[in-house]
Design a protein around this motif. Structure first.
Motif, mmCIF file in Angstrom:
data_model
loop_
_atom_site.group_PDB
_atom_site.id
_atom_site.type_symbol
_atom_site.label_atom_id
_atom_site.label_comp_id
_atom_site.label_asym_id
_atom_site.label_seq_id
_atom_site.Cartn_x
_atom_site.Cartn_y
_atom_site.Cartn_z
ATOM 1 N N LEU A 1 0.842 -1.188 0.000
ATOM 2 C CA LEU A 1 0.000 0.000 0.000
ATOM 3 C C LEU A 1 0.878 1.240 0.000
ATOM 4 O O LEU A 1 1.759 1.380 0.850
ATOM 5 C CB LEU A 1 -0.895 0.033 1.247
ATOM 6 C CG LEU A 1 -1.755 1.285 1.409
ATOM 7 C CD1 LEU A 1 -2.815 1.366 0.306
ATOM 8 C CD2 LEU A 1 -2.402 1.317 2.782
ATOM 9 N N ALA A 2 0.643 2.110 -0.960
ATOM 10 C CA ALA A 2 1.258 3.435 -0.971
ATOM 11 C C ALA A 2 0.180 4.375 -0.447
ATOM 12 O O ALA A 2 -0.902 4.495 -1.038
ATOM 13 C CB ALA A 2 1.683 3.820 -2.383
ATOM 14 N N TRP A 3 0.463 5.022 0.679
ATOM 15 C CA TRP A 3 -0.543 5.864 1.337
ATOM 16 C C TRP A 3 0.016 7.268 1.424
ATOM 17 O O TRP A 3 1.036 7.491 2.078
ATOM 18 C CB TRP A 3 -0.826 5.302 2.710
ATOM 19 C CG TRP A 3 -1.994 5.877 3.443
ATOM 20 C CD1 TRP A 3 -2.792 6.920 3.077
ATOM 21 C CD2 TRP A 3 -2.481 5.425 4.702
ATOM 22 N NE1 TRP A 3 -3.750 7.140 4.030
ATOM 23 C CE2 TRP A 3 -3.592 6.232 5.042
ATOM 24 C CE3 TRP A 3 -2.093 4.417 5.579
ATOM 25 C CZ2 TRP A 3 -4.303 6.056 6.221
ATOM 26 C CZ3 TRP A 3 -2.803 4.241 6.751
ATOM 27 C CH2 TRP A 3 -3.898 5.055 7.064
ATOM 28 N N LEU A 4 -0.642 8.195 0.766
ATOM 29 C CA LEU A 4 -0.190 9.577 0.725
ATOM 30 C C LEU A 4 -1.091 10.464 1.561
ATOM 31 O O LEU A 4 -2.304 10.487 1.373
ATOM 32 C CB LEU A 4 -0.196 10.090 -0.724
ATOM 33 C CG LEU A 4 0.083 11.584 -0.909
ATOM 34 C CD1 LEU A 4 1.510 11.925 -0.479
ATOM 35 C CD2 LEU A 4 -0.173 12.001 -2.350
ATOM 36 N N PHE A 5 -0.471 11.187 2.496
ATOM 37 C CA PHE A 5 -1.126 12.269 3.222
ATOM 38 C C PHE A 5 -0.531 13.561 2.677
ATOM 39 O O PHE A 5 0.686 13.730 2.680
ATOM 40 C CB PHE A 5 -0.812 12.189 4.723
ATOM 41 C CG PHE A 5 -1.416 11.013 5.421
ATOM 42 C CD1 PHE A 5 -2.694 11.086 5.957
ATOM 43 C CD2 PHE A 5 -0.708 9.835 5.567
ATOM 44 C CE1 PHE A 5 -3.249 10.003 6.632
ATOM 45 C CE2 PHE A 5 -1.247 8.751 6.240
ATOM 46 C CZ PHE A 5 -2.520 8.830 6.773
ATOM 47 N N LEU A 6 -1.390 14.459 2.212
ATOM 48 C CA LEU A 6 -0.926 15.726 1.664
ATOM 49 C C LEU A 6 -1.658 16.869 2.337
ATOM 50 O O LEU A 6 -2.891 16.879 2.386
ATOM 51 C CB LEU A 6 -1.164 15.776 0.151
ATOM 52 C CG LEU A 6 -0.847 17.100 -0.556
ATOM 53 C CD1 LEU A 6 0.618 17.498 -0.377
ATOM 54 C CD2 LEU A 6 -1.206 17.013 -2.035
ATOM 55 N N GLY A 7 -0.903 17.819 2.859
ATOM 56 C CA GLY A 7 -1.475 18.993 3.484
ATOM 57 C C GLY A 7 -1.238 20.235 2.646
ATOM 58 O O GLY A 7 -0.088 20.548 2.323
ATOM 59 N N VAL A 8 -2.324 20.900 2.270
ATOM 60 C CA VAL A 8 -2.260 22.142 1.497
ATOM 61 C C VAL A 8 -3.378 23.064 1.992
ATOM 62 O O VAL A 8 -4.258 22.646 2.746
ATOM 63 C CB VAL A 8 -2.405 21.895 -0.027
ATOM 64 C CG1 VAL A 8 -1.224 21.097 -0.570
ATOM 65 C CG2 VAL A 8 -3.714 21.188 -0.352
#
Length: 149
Positions: A32-39
């Motif tokens: 699993l590639a799990w991306l958390f992105l904050g913008v």
């Protein structure tokens, strides 16, 4: 993968390599590639169209979670949703995956790290875990990767 703003660029490379280059070995990836992105807002979601295609093509292998601090999402305390708040929503699963050998990568502004570290320490405290020992274990095992500027 935990990113803020332009810290998404290295992770775009990761995701492109895993899902977007037409590499015949891509279908062999079972993790699993799990991306958390904050913008700040949806307009700042760089490469989202590309990521949504990957997510559609590899629904069992890619998760995307966005923290939009200026668009009405609220954290559990009723404040703005920052990256550390979004990761904290999934703290039990993140910790479980790390306990099972997952790696965690941080890219973006170095200003995100104090909030991330405070949140992780709080989760450790709630779980009755020594934050310092937990973090040292991740670092010693090569699971903790920080590239911030």
């Amino acid at each position: 993968m935990v990113a803020t703003g332009t810290g998404i660029a290295p992770f775009r490379g990761f995701l492109r390599r895993l899902f977007g280059e037409g590499n015949p070995r891509n279908k062999d990836f079972k993790g699993l590639a799990w991306l958390f992105l904050g913008v700040a807002n949806k307009d700042s979601l760089l490469y989202d169209e590309e990521f949504q295609i990957y997510k559609q093509q590899y629904p069992d292998n890619l998760r995307l979670d966005y923290a939009l601090s200026r668009e009405g999402q609220l954290n559990k305390k009723g404040g703005k949703m920052y990256i550390q708040d979004k990761v904290e929503e999934y703290a039990d699963e993140v910790f479980e995956r790390l306990d099972q050998g997952a790696h965690i990568y941080f890219c973006g502004l170095k200003g995100m790290m104090p909030g991330i570290q405070d949140m992780l320490k709080g989760v450790c405290d709630a779980k009755g875990i020594s934050y310092e020992e937990w973090l040292e274990k991740l670092k010693h095992g090569g699971q903790w990767h920080v590239e911030v500027y």
